[in-house]
Design an enzyme around this catalytic site. Structure first.
Site, PDB file in Angstrom:
ATOM      1  N   GLY A   9       0.696  -1.312   0.068  1.00 60.28           N
ATOM      2  CA  GLY A   9      -0.029  -0.057  -0.054  1.00 60.28           C
ATOM      3  C   GLY A   9       1.036   1.421  -0.052  1.00 60.28           C
ATOM      4  O   GLY A   9       2.078   1.085  -0.039  1.00 60.28           O
ATOM      5  N   ASP A  30       0.370  -9.100   1.757  1.00 62.88           N
ATOM      6  CA  ASP A  30      -0.776  -8.364   1.165  1.00 62.88           C
ATOM      7  C   ASP A  30      -1.723  -8.862   0.321  1.00 62.88           C
ATOM      8  O   ASP A  30      -1.289  -9.926  -0.167  1.00 62.88           O
ATOM      9  CB  ASP A  30      -0.025  -7.019   0.268  1.00 62.88           C
ATOM     10  CG  ASP A  30      -0.853  -5.822   0.271  1.00 62.88           C
ATOM     11  OD1 ASP A  30      -1.975  -5.890  -0.288  1.00 62.88           O
ATOM     12  OD2 ASP A  30      -0.302  -4.752   0.559  1.00 62.88           O
ATOM     13  N   ASN A  31      -2.889  -8.553   0.424  1.00 62.47           N
ATOM     14  CA  ASN A  31      -3.974  -9.535  -0.338  1.00 62.47           C
ATOM     15  C   ASN A  31      -3.954  -8.818  -1.650  1.00 62.47           C
ATOM     16  O   ASN A  31      -5.034  -8.929  -2.357  1.00 62.47           O
ATOM     17  CB  ASN A  31      -5.218  -9.695   0.355  1.00 62.47           C
ATOM     18  CG  ASN A  31      -6.155  -8.645   0.745  1.00 62.47           C
ATOM     19  OD1 ASN A  31      -5.587  -7.225   0.488  1.00 62.47           O
ATOM     20  ND2 ASN A  31      -7.293  -8.505   1.460  1.00 62.47           N
ATOM     21  N   LYS A  83      -9.283   1.892   4.584  1.00 63.04           N
ATOM     22  CA  LYS A  83      -9.111   3.175   5.138  1.00 63.04           C
ATOM     23  C   LYS A  83      -9.710   4.443   4.565  1.00 63.04           C
ATOM     24  O   LYS A  83      -9.579   5.594   4.789  1.00 63.04           O
ATOM     25  CB  LYS A  83      -7.401   3.503   4.605  1.00 63.04           C
ATOM     26  CG  LYS A  83      -7.230   3.384   3.300  1.00 63.04           C
ATOM     27  CD  LYS A  83      -5.705   3.938   3.081  1.00 63.04           C
ATOM     28  CE  LYS A  83      -5.590   4.081   1.687  1.00 63.04           C
ATOM     29  NZ  LYS A  83      -4.450   4.530   1.079  1.00 63.04           N
ATOM     30  N   SER A 123      -3.789   6.616  13.435  1.00 60.46           N
ATOM     31  CA  SER A 123      -4.051   7.847  12.803  1.00 60.46           C
ATOM     32  C   SER A 123      -4.654   8.959  13.671  1.00 60.46           C
ATOM     33  O   SER A 123      -4.982   8.577  14.788  1.00 60.46           O
ATOM     34  CB  SER A 123      -5.523   7.583  11.751  1.00 60.46           C
ATOM     35  OG  SER A 123      -5.842   8.728  11.215  1.00 60.46           O
ATOM     36  N   TYR A 147     -13.909   3.943  10.542  1.00 55.35           N
ATOM     37  CA  TYR A 147     -12.701   3.831  10.345  1.00 55.35           C
ATOM     38  C   TYR A 147     -11.862   4.583  11.338  1.00 55.35           C
ATOM     39  O   TYR A 147     -11.108   3.842  11.790  1.00 55.35           O
ATOM     40  CB  TYR A 147     -12.408   4.797   8.856  1.00 55.35           C
ATOM     41  CG  TYR A 147     -10.836   5.182   8.879  1.00 55.35           C
ATOM     42  CD1 TYR A 147      -9.802   4.169   8.367  1.00 55.35           C
ATOM     43  CD2 TYR A 147     -10.315   6.318   9.203  1.00 55.35           C
ATOM     44  CE1 TYR A 147      -8.633   4.507   8.335  1.00 55.35           C
ATOM     45  CE2 TYR A 147      -9.020   6.591   9.174  1.00 55.35           C
ATOM     46  CZ  TYR A 147      -8.250   5.522   8.945  1.00 55.35           C
ATOM     47  OH  TYR A 147      -6.728   6.019   8.808  1.00 55.35           O
ATOM     48  N   LYS A 151      -9.461   1.986  14.350  1.00 59.61           N
ATOM     49  CA  LYS A 151      -8.244   2.359  14.766  1.00 59.61           C
ATOM     50  C   LYS A 151      -8.237   2.520  16.243  1.00 59.61           C
ATOM     51  O   LYS A 151      -7.391   1.987  16.904  1.00 59.61           O
ATOM     52  CB  LYS A 151      -7.778   3.804  14.015  1.00 59.61           C
ATOM     53  CG  LYS A 151      -7.460   3.678  12.629  1.00 59.61           C
ATOM     54  CD  LYS A 151      -6.618   2.917  12.196  1.00 59.61           C
ATOM     55  CE  LYS A 151      -5.942   2.675  10.772  1.00 59.61           C
ATOM     56  NZ  LYS A 151      -5.278   1.769  10.409  1.00 59.61           N
ATOM     57  N   TYR A 175      -0.666   8.870  12.457  1.00 56.41           N
ATOM     58  CA  TYR A 175      -0.101   9.818  11.434  1.00 56.41           C
ATOM     59  C   TYR A 175      -1.170  10.798  11.284  1.00 56.41           C
ATOM     60  O   TYR A 175      -2.264  10.698  11.126  1.00 56.41           O
ATOM     61  CB  TYR A 175      -0.373   9.018   9.991  1.00 56.41           C
ATOM     62  CG  TYR A 175       0.244   7.753   9.965  1.00 56.41           C
ATOM     63  CD1 TYR A 175       1.416   7.075  10.776  1.00 56.41           C
ATOM     64  CD2 TYR A 175      -0.191   6.572   9.198  1.00 56.41           C
ATOM     65  CE1 TYR A 175       1.876   6.002  10.794  1.00 56.41           C
ATOM     66  CE2 TYR A 175       0.088   5.263   9.155  1.00 56.41           C
ATOM     67  CZ  TYR A 175       1.250   5.009  10.014  1.00 56.41           C
ATOM     68  OH  TYR A 175       1.800   3.772   9.967  1.00 56.41           O
ATOM     69  N   PHE A 176      -0.477  12.274  10.814  1.00 56.37           N
ATOM     70  CA  PHE A 176      -1.439  13.306  10.367  1.00 56.37           C
ATOM     71  C   PHE A 176      -1.336  13.311   8.956  1.00 56.37           C
ATOM     72  O   PHE A 176      -2.299  12.095   8.698  1.00 56.37           O
ATOM     73  CB  PHE A 176      -0.592  14.435  10.678  1.00 56.37           C
ATOM     74  CG  PHE A 176      -0.807  14.556  12.234  1.00 56.37           C
ATOM     75  CD1 PHE A 176      -0.274  13.851  13.179  1.00 56.37           C
ATOM     76  CD2 PHE A 176      -1.778  15.483  12.788  1.00 56.37           C
ATOM     77  CE1 PHE A 176      -0.558  13.886  14.593  1.00 56.37           C
ATOM     78  CE2 PHE A 176      -2.120  15.664  14.170  1.00 56.37           C
ATOM     79  CZ  PHE A 176      -1.585  14.685  15.232  1.00 56.37           C
ATOM     80  N   LEU A 198      -7.143  15.387  -0.367  1.00 56.86           N
ATOM     81  CA  LEU A 198      -6.913  16.792  -1.271  1.00 56.86           C
ATOM     82  C   LEU A 198      -5.509  16.643  -1.813  1.00 56.86           C
ATOM     83  O   LEU A 198      -5.687  16.876  -3.219  1.00 56.86           O
ATOM     84  CB  LEU A 198      -6.368  17.656  -0.152  1.00 56.86           C
ATOM     85  CG  LEU A 198      -6.085  19.166  -0.728  1.00 56.86           C
ATOM     86  CD1 LEU A 198      -7.387  19.928  -1.483  1.00 56.86           C
ATOM     87  CD2 LEU A 198      -5.547  20.021   0.353  1.00 56.86           C
ATOM     88  N   PRO A 291     -18.879  17.937   5.418  1.00 58.49           N
ATOM     89  CA  PRO A 291     -19.546  17.887   6.590  1.00 58.49           C
ATOM     90  C   PRO A 291     -18.388  16.789   7.275  1.00 58.49           C
ATOM     91  O   PRO A 291     -17.770  16.013   6.573  1.00 58.49           O
ATOM     92  CB  PRO A 291     -20.699  16.761   6.392  1.00 58.49           C
ATOM     93  CG  PRO A 291     -21.154  17.140   4.903  1.00 58.49           C
ATOM     94  CD  PRO A 291     -19.715  17.682   4.270  1.00 58.49           C
TER      95      PRO A 291
END
Ligand code: UD1
Length: 333
Positions: A9, A30-31, A83, A123, A147, A151, A175-176, A198, A291
């Site tokens: 990923g 990994d799948n 994710k 996260s 999600y 986490k 993580y940011f 973004l 939102p």
């Protein structure tokens, strides 16, 4: 040998490059549900080493048991998981089942095999929206979507696991906003369909693949009215995992770390930086707020600096340069 689940990923693949450069032997499981085996070839191309890779679903206990019996795994970095925030709201059961089941299965097999060094890919979304900025690791926790909850629930499971057995050494890395790509342009982020985040969206507007960016909100209480985030170069993030692995080798228990730069960048600042790095215009329109979004989010990075001896090195210009380099290679196929 370090097992990297979800190693094909976006963040996983860059971390494999950093691990390999630091001298670790890497095994990917990994799948390929949201990535492809070509990514593993890309890692080998960059590192000049062949990377061990097994196509396996981490929820498949039999496959995990076989993997641990075939390879001398002595630590694990767990990235594999669903994710997409919006999708998690539409499909909560799938998100909870996949993300939590994979963590439980993995930890069960690790426990059985006596492997108790784990880095979990968490996260900044685990922090409540009403905390003061910058966020330190003691900020209040709470989420707004499945999600994020998955986490946070896994963080709790890992804390309980470490309480039950002091042999565990676990780092929770929050993580940011990871962006950019490896400087070679050989690997990078490749979301399928129209990107939600973004940075990949802006890349595709600059390349002409998407006509214009919709800036979600221009009336936030920020200097230019647009949302502010802590964008971090994915290779800095990758290096954070290498440092965390070193840290947990002589630590027992659970410790959470923010991985960010500590600097906020607004949507319009990012747009301008991308235009400069790419030499292309990024047309945009100001639109309503999305939102669930908050005005500002950035990290206090003091704990990672002190305990992991880690600090982000790259600025927003380099993140855009490397992201654009990858985008151009991606488009050429
Ligand atoms: C999102 C997720 C977060 C996840 C992270 C992964 C939400 C609410 N949060 O964070 O859980 O860990 O991605 O990187 O989805 N923006 C636009 N136009 C766009 C897209 C985004 O103006 O087309 C703005 C957003 O309003 C925000 C900023 O850009 O101010 C960053 O958005 P995004 O990249 O989606 O990240 P986050 O929302 O911070």
């Amino acid at each position: 040998m370090i097992l990297v689940t979800g190693g094909a990923g976006f963040i996983g693949s860059h971390t494999c490059v950093a691990l390999s450069a630091a001298g670790y032997d890497v095994l990917i499981a990994d799948n390929f549900s949201n990535s492809s085996p070509e990514r593993v070839d890309g890692i080998s191309e960059i590192t000049g080493k062949s990377i061990h890779c097994v196509r396996a679903d981490v929820c498949d206990r039999g496959a995990m048991e076989e993997l641990f019996s075939r390879y001398p795994v002595d630590g694990v970095i767990h990235f594999a998981g669903f994710k997409a925030v919006g999708e998690s709201v539409a499909k909560p059961l799938e998100y909870y089942r996949n993300n939590i089941d994979s963590a439980l299965t993995l930890c069960g097999v690790m426990s059985e095999r006596g492997v108790r060094k784990l880095i979990f890919s968490s996260s900044a979304t685990v922090y409540r929206a009403d905390n003061p900025m910058p966020l330190d690791e003691n900020a209040l926790l709470g989420c707004t979507n499945p999600y994020g909850w998955s986490k946070l629930m896994i963080e709790q499971i890992l804390r309980d696991l470490a309480l039950s057995d002091p042999g565990w050494s676990i780092a929770l890395l929050r993580y940011f906003n990871p962006i950019g790509a490896h400087e070679s342009g050989i690997i990078g982020e490749d979301p399928s369909g129209i990107p939600n985040n973004l940075f990949p969206f802006v890349s595709r507007v600059a390349s002409g693949e998407i006509r214009k960016l919709h800036v979600f909100g221009s009336d936030y209480p920020t200097p230019d009215g647009t949302g502010v985030r802590d964008y971090i170069h994915v290779m800095d993030l990758a290096e954070g995992h290498v440092r965390a692995l070193g840290y947990i080798s002589s630590f027992s228990g659970v410790e959470a770390f923010n991985l960010g730069t500590g600097k906020g960048t607004s949507v319009l600042e990012l747009v301008r930086a991308f235009e400069k790095a790419s030499g292309r215009p990024v047309p945009y329109v100001l639109d309503d707020r999305r939102p669930g979004d908050i005005a500002v989010c950035y990290a206090n990075t003091g704990k990672a600096e002190e305990k992991l001896q880690w600090k982000a090195r790259y600025g927003i210009g380099e993140m855009c340069r490397d992201g654009w380099n990858w985008e151009m290679r991606r488009r050429k196929g």
